[in-house]
Scaffold this active site. Structure first.
Site, short mmCIF file in Angstrom:
data_model
loop_
_atom_site.label_atom_id
_atom_site.label_comp_id
_atom_site.label_asym_id
_atom_site.label_seq_id
_atom_site.Cartn_x
_atom_site.Cartn_y
_atom_site.Cartn_z
N GLY A 1 0.76 -1.21 0.02
CA GLY A 1 0.06 -0.16 -0.08
C GLY A 1 0.96 1.27 0.05
O GLY A 1 1.95 1.21 -0.52
N GLY B 1 2.52 2.57 5.60
CA GLY B 1 3.77 1.71 5.55
C GLY B 1 4.61 2.23 6.86
O GLY B 1 4.96 1.24 7.58
N GLU C 1 5.64 -3.59 0.76
CA GLU C 1 5.82 -3.11 -0.77
C GLU C 1 4.92 -1.88 -0.82
O GLU C 1 3.80 -1.93 -0.82
CB GLU C 1 5.29 -4.17 -1.77
N CYS D 1 1.48 0.49 -8.41
CA CYS D 1 2.58 1.08 -7.98
C CYS D 1 3.63 0.97 -9.03
O CYS D 1 4.62 2.12 -9.08
CB CYS D 1 3.01 0.50 -6.40
N GLU E 1 3.81 10.33 -5.79
CA GLU E 1 2.93 9.24 -6.54
C GLU E 1 1.51 9.99 -6.80
O GLU E 1 0.61 9.97 -5.71
CB GLU E 1 3.09 8.08 -5.76
#
Length: 483
Positions: A228, A233, A250, A284, A384
């Site tokens: 995520g 994270g 990840e 991602c 992102e």
């Protein structure tokens, strides 16, 4: 219309939430309700942890590699017979059927890959002196909690759950609320396989984060796998610190695609447009920054804008669609806001995306945006943006290309486009990314590990290294004098 019903799976039983709470599952293509999910929290998480702990501590599962292999193989066979699951994935997630079918096929392949590893745990024995030996064993780590995202809910579930089960762990799955239905359907096929002890597999659904927080903080959870956002994270790392559990994270990416002057611009542009809009840009590893040699910049501007504008946006269930909706209205608002801000700040607007009207107005749709910009420190080059948004930049030489590509906190993936094999390998070595494709982007195999450098995460999914996240290493020494 038949409504779907996703419930919790705890200790072998499909259950509603203790307080009876439910939430709606929504089709992002239409905004219509397609079912309900049990909306759990801390109580359900604690029950699932207790069931997994009992299963790991009291059943033969951790010491039965042959059984584990057979269970995984039967699960794969059962999923292969469920030809309806790709359509369910499209209905709940929105991705086009081509991508849904590919995800199901890839997930089944990965289950079989890990089934093969289940009976081949690494380790070795060595005689260190006459009559004495040393052994290195790899053993299951214990209870594994798996927090799964909505963008590729089947394949990312399998990349965590299959190695956890192959290693001998007991597992608790916590899916995203947006894809609880497909997760429950896939796990139902596993739960029905003979030989799987109750409690080895558990599922807890929720709309909030109470259950997830319990999984992260519990001392009875030995491993936590999360795919995520970077922010979540970071919170997980902090919350898991007191228990020192193993983490596999990840996280985000901002994939750069380096296009050198000897590349075929038209062909490359079409491939990059597809790589940028996979899962509607909600992957991602999606292509997000395209770095092209200055001598080919004008060509790439025309070709990439044309390739992106040619993509047909529509319902994933329509075979003519090249890109479906985003996952929900909140995602549309977040991406659209970032894109609009970038349109105001960029050097040049090459393709102005937005929300389509007419027949698509009721769904969570957003058409692609392409901008050109020189300063790689701009927010839209660094952050992102999880949707169909692409930035085009230029470079003058190989050194600048690598420097620009490495100017990021991320390090998940990148690609190099050139006919020069030596240059391709040289540049791939210089890029600080966990995966680098050459003349391709987003090509994945079960045997290939994925994961990132820097803030793109810890550990690896896929492949042999993915199994290691769910194993512990033990050394045994016996002296020659032991009777």
């Amino acid at each position: 219309m038949h409504l779907l019903d996703a419930r919790h799976l705890i200790d072998g039983h499909w259950l509603p939430s203790a307080d009876g709470r439910t939430a709606a599952s929504i089709d992002p293509a239409t905004g219509q309700t397609i079912g309900t999910l049990a909306d759990g929290g801390r109580v359900e998480a604690q029950a699932a942890i207790a069931a997994a702990r009992r299963a790991f501590d009291t059943t033969p599962w951790p010491q039965s590699p042959r059984v584990r292999q057979n269970v995984l193989l039967q699960w794969a066979d059962r999923l292969e017979r469920r030809t309806d699951l790709a359509a369910l994935l499209t209905r709940e997630n929105g991705k086009v059927l081509r991508e849904a079918r590919g995800e199901m096929a890839g997930a089944i392949s990965e289950i079989r890959y890990y089934a093969g590893l289940a009976r081949h745990m690494p380790g070795h024995f060595m005689e260190v002196e006459p009559g004495a030996f040393a052994a290195t064993l790899r053993e299951p780590a214990g209870v594994a909690a798996l927090i799964i995202p909505w963008n590729a809910p089947v394949v990312l579930l399998i990349r965590a759950l299959a190695p956890a089960l192959a290693a001998g762990c007991a597992a608790i799955v916590k899916p995203a609320q947006q894809t609880a239905q497909i997760t429950a359907a896939v796990l139902q096929e596993l739960a029905q396989v003979p030989g799987l002890p109750p409690g080895v597999l558990n599922l807890v659904c929720e709309t909030g984060s109470e259950a997830a927080r319990e999984l992260v903080a519990s001392p009875d959870v030995d491993v936590l796998s999360f795919t995520g956002s970077n922010l979540v994270g970071q919170h997980i790392m902090a919350a898991a610190a007191p228990t020192m559990k193993k983490l596999s994270l990840e996280l985000g990416g901002k994939s750069c695609c380096l296009v050198f002057p000897d590349a075929d611009i038209e062909t490359t542009a079409r491939q990059l447009a597809a790589a940028a809009t996979i899962i509607s840009g909600q992957q991602c590893t999606a292509a997000r920054r395209v770095l092209v040699h200055a001598s080919r910049l004008d060509e790439m501007k025309r070709a990439l804008a044309g390739a992106l504008s040619a993509i047909v946006v529509g319902p994933g269930s329509d075979e003519a669609s090249g890109m479906g909706p985003l996952i929900d209205g909140q995602a549309v608002r977040t991406v659209d806001e970032a894109a609009r801000r970038a349109l105001d700040e960029c050097d040049e607007v090459l393709l102005r995306g937005g929300r389509p009207q007419g027949a698509l107005a009721g769904g969570s749709y957003l058409t692609p945006t392409l901008v050109a910009h020189r300063d790689s420190s701009a927010f839209f080059c660094q952050e992102e943006i999880f949707g169909p948004f692409v930035v085009l930049e230029s470079f003058d030489d190989e050194r600048e290309a690598v420097q620009r590509a490495n100017h990021t906190v991320y390090g998940l993936s990148a690609s190099v486009w050139t006919a020069d094999g030596d240059r391709a390998l040289r540049v791939a070595r210089a890029l600080r990314n966990g995966t680098v494709w050459i003349n391709d982007h987003n090509r994945l195999f079960a045997e290939a590990e994925t994961g990132g450098y820097r803030q793109s995460g810890l550990g690896r999914l896929h492949g042999y290294e993915g199994l290691g996240d769910f194993l512990e290493t033990k050394h045994i020494y016996r002296s020659a004098g032991v009777v």
